[in-house]
Design an enzyme around this catalytic site. Sequence first.
Site, PDB file in Angstrom:
ATOM      1  N   LEU A   1       0.872  -1.161   0.000  1.00  0.00           N
ATOM      2  CA  LEU A   1       0.000   0.000   0.000  1.00  0.00           C
ATOM      3  C   LEU A   1       0.913   1.215   0.000  1.00  0.00           C
ATOM      4  O   LEU A   1       1.898   1.253   0.739  1.00  0.00           O
ATOM      5  CB  LEU A   1      -0.892   0.031   1.249  1.00  0.00           C
ATOM      6  N   ASP A   2       0.589   2.219  -0.827  1.00  0.00           N
ATOM      7  CA  ASP A   2       1.469   3.372  -0.883  1.00  0.00           C
ATOM      8  C   ASP A   2       1.366   4.216   0.385  1.00  0.00           C
ATOM      9  O   ASP A   2       0.490   3.992   1.231  1.00  0.00           O
ATOM     10  CB  ASP A   2       1.200   4.212  -2.133  1.00  0.00           C
ATOM     11  N   LYS A   3       2.235   5.160   0.512  1.00  0.00           N
ATOM     12  CA  LYS A   3       2.359   5.971   1.724  1.00  0.00           C
ATOM     13  C   LYS A   3       1.059   6.657   2.105  1.00  0.00           C
ATOM     14  O   LYS A   3       0.754   6.823   3.290  1.00  0.00           O
ATOM     15  CB  LYS A   3       3.465   7.012   1.514  1.00  0.00           C
ATOM     16  N   ASP A   4       0.272   7.044   1.117  1.00  0.00           N
ATOM     17  CA  ASP A   4      -0.956   7.796   1.359  1.00  0.00           C
ATOM     18  C   ASP A   4      -2.201   6.920   1.434  1.00  0.00           C
ATOM     19  O   ASP A   4      -3.322   7.432   1.462  1.00  0.00           O
ATOM     20  CB  ASP A   4      -1.140   8.860   0.271  1.00  0.00           C
ATOM     21  N   THR A   5      -2.004   5.606   1.441  1.00  0.00           N
ATOM     22  CA  THR A   5      -3.125   4.672   1.544  1.00  0.00           C
ATOM     23  C   THR A   5      -3.088   3.987   2.903  1.00  0.00           C
ATOM     24  O   THR A   5      -2.027   3.601   3.387  1.00  0.00           O
ATOM     25  CB  THR A   5      -3.064   3.619   0.425  1.00  0.00           C
TER      26      THR A   5
END
Length: 227
Positions: free
Chosen positions: A106-110
């Site tokens: 999951l990316d940093k903003d998810t």
Amino acid sequence: MAVLKRLDQTLSNLGYCSRREVRIWLRDKRVRVAGELTKNAALKVDPASVTVDDKPLDHPGDILIMLNKPLGYVCTHDINEGQRIYDLLPEIWLGRSPQVVSVGRLDKDTTGLILITDQSALVQKLTSPKQHVNKVYRVTVDKPLDQTIIEQFATGVQLISETEPCLPATLEIIDTHTAKVTLNEGKYHQVRRMFAACDNHVVTLHREQFGHYTLGDLAPGEWRDLI
């Protein structure tokens, strides 16, 4: 029947210390097997029977956990990338072999559900496109959602720089700016790119489900065992 392993290998693979250090721990009477002291680092043992300082070994078998990933954390072991999801786990796990890894990323903003394991075969199984493992996301966007986007997702969104459209995905509109998306692919930043291709921008992205695993009441930053 449990697989028996050398005592020094067991402690080293579970992240406790190096195989050389095991001999020092045995000399200092810190390690017991089935309640008995031993001086034999090569002794074949069931990891579940071993204690260190009178405490059972931490996860003597395989690891599979569910973590509720908080905002701002990255799914990498690189300490130069900022706050890592692995920093939320027991420090001793970082020394394990095989290494603990996330199942996909999951990316940093998810935020939301991420599985973490030391079972490479399980990682391959759950991330293989052939398995069609569903992932469910709750999404908020900056423009009001139109009913036409449901059909766009259902027929396969064409992403920029991709030769083939995405596989059909299910989109359920919750309210004007919120939707639930179910897909079984794992393209790079796929959900964000799908909405961008439909002329909308994702403001928040939260994964609620991975396969048959759901977050339930698991708080951000917390994890639970699945085996």
